[in-house]
Design a protein around this motif. Structure first.
Motif, PDB file in Angstrom:
ATOM      1  N   MET A   1      68.953  54.703  74.098  1.00  0.00           N
ATOM      2  CA  MET A   1      67.537  54.438  74.635  1.00  0.00           C
ATOM      3  C   MET A   1      66.875  53.253  73.970  1.00  0.00           C
ATOM      4  N   LYS A   2      66.311  52.225  74.461  1.00  0.00           N
ATOM      5  CA  LYS A   2      65.764  50.990  73.904  1.00  0.00           C
ATOM      6  C   LYS A   2      64.475  51.334  73.077  1.00  0.00           C
ATOM      7  N   VAL A   3      64.342  50.675  71.911  1.00  0.00           N
ATOM      8  CA  VAL A   3      63.005  50.918  71.183  1.00  0.00           C
ATOM      9  C   VAL A   3      61.785  50.447  72.115  1.00  0.00           C
ATOM     10  N   LYS A   4      61.688  49.544  73.027  1.00  0.00           N
ATOM     11  CA  LYS A   4      60.468  49.589  73.825  1.00  0.00           C
ATOM     12  C   LYS A   4      60.320  50.716  74.833  1.00  0.00           C
ATOM     13  N   ASP A   5      61.174  51.216  75.228  1.00  0.00           N
ATOM     14  CA  ASP A   5      61.168  52.853  75.898  1.00  0.00           C
ATOM     15  C   ASP A   5      60.693  53.804  75.208  1.00  0.00           C
ATOM     16  N   LEU A   6      61.321  53.947  74.066  1.00  0.00           N
ATOM     17  CA  LEU A   6      61.134  54.815  73.000  1.00  0.00           C
ATOM     18  C   LEU A   6      59.351  54.846  72.630  1.00  0.00           C
ATOM     19  N   CYS A   7      59.124  53.500  72.241  1.00  0.00           N
ATOM     20  CA  CYS A   7      57.792  53.421  71.911  1.00  0.00           C
ATOM     21  C   CYS A   7      56.751  53.697  73.268  1.00  0.00           C
ATOM     22  N   ARG A   8      56.958  53.407  74.326  1.00  0.00           N
ATOM     23  CA  ARG A   8      56.236  53.648  75.386  1.00  0.00           C
ATOM     24  C   ARG A   8      56.131  55.305  75.637  1.00  0.00           C
ATOM     25  N   LYS A   9      57.243  55.790  75.502  1.00  0.00           N
ATOM     26  CA  LYS A   9      57.209  57.276  75.726  1.00  0.00           C
ATOM     27  C   LYS A   9      56.586  58.045  74.899  1.00  0.00           C
ATOM     28  N   HIS A  10      56.411  57.474  73.475  1.00  0.00           N
ATOM     29  CA  HIS A  10      55.403  58.341  72.468  1.00  0.00           C
ATOM     30  C   HIS A  10      54.192  57.774  72.225  1.00  0.00           C
ATOM     31  N   GLY A  11      53.945  56.434  72.778  1.00  0.00           N
ATOM     32  CA  GLY A  11      52.445  55.936  72.993  1.00  0.00           C
ATOM     33  C   GLY A  11      52.264  55.203  71.591  1.00  0.00           C
ATOM     34  N   PHE A  12      53.271  54.361  71.213  1.00  0.00           N
ATOM     35  CA  PHE A  12      52.776  53.389  69.982  1.00  0.00           C
ATOM     36  C   PHE A  12      53.412  52.222  70.353  1.00  0.00           C
ATOM     37  N   SER A  13      53.058  51.033  69.634  1.00  0.00           N
ATOM     38  CA  SER A  13      53.685  49.898  69.787  1.00  0.00           C
ATOM     39  C   SER A  13      54.745  49.528  69.232  1.00  0.00           C
ATOM     40  N   GLU A  14      55.634  48.467  69.774  1.00  0.00           N
ATOM     41  CA  GLU A  14      56.810  48.058  68.957  1.00  0.00           C
ATOM     42  C   GLU A  14      56.589  47.536  67.446  1.00  0.00           C
ATOM     43  N   PRO A  15      55.311  46.888  67.491  1.00  0.00           N
ATOM     44  CA  PRO A  15      55.239  46.368  65.981  1.00  0.00           C
ATOM     45  C   PRO A  15      55.009  47.545  64.981  1.00  0.00           C
ATOM     46  N   SER A  16      54.312  48.551  65.485  1.00  0.00           N
ATOM     47  CA  SER A  16      54.088  49.756  64.654  1.00  0.00           C
ATOM     48  C   SER A  16      55.271  50.402  64.298  1.00  0.00           C
TER      49      SER A  16
END
Length: 66
Positions: A1-16
Motif C-alpha cells: 500500500m502506498k503512503v499516500k493511500d495509507l494516509c488518506r485511509k487513516h485521515g492524516f497528511s503525508e507530511p504528518s
C-alpha cells in the motif's frame, strides 16, 4: 500500500506521516512510550518554571514599590 493511500485511509497528511516516521521510526514501543512520558514531564516542568518566574517578577514589582 502506498503512503499516500495509507494516509488518506487513516485521515492524516503525508507530511504528518513523515514527521512521525522521523521521530519514532527506529524506536520500539517501550522507547516511544518512554519518550512520550518524558515529553509530558518536560511540558509540566516548563509550566512550573514559567509560573515561578511570574511569581518572582511579581514579588520584585511589589518590593520595588516599597
Amino acid at each position: 500500500m502506498k503512503v499516500k493511500d495509507l494516509c488518506r485511509k487513516h485521515g492524516f497528511s503525508e507530511p504528518s506521516y513523515y514527521a512521525w516516521k522521523a521521530k519514532f521510526g527506529g524506536m520500539n514501543v517501550s522507547d516511544a512510550q518512554r519518550l512520550k512520558g518524558l515529553e509530558a514531564e518536560n511540558t509540566k516542568l516548563k509550566k512550573l518554571l514559567a509560573n515561578s518566574m511570574l511569581e518572582i517578577d511579581a514579588m520584585r514589582e511589589v518590593l520595588k514599590g516599597k
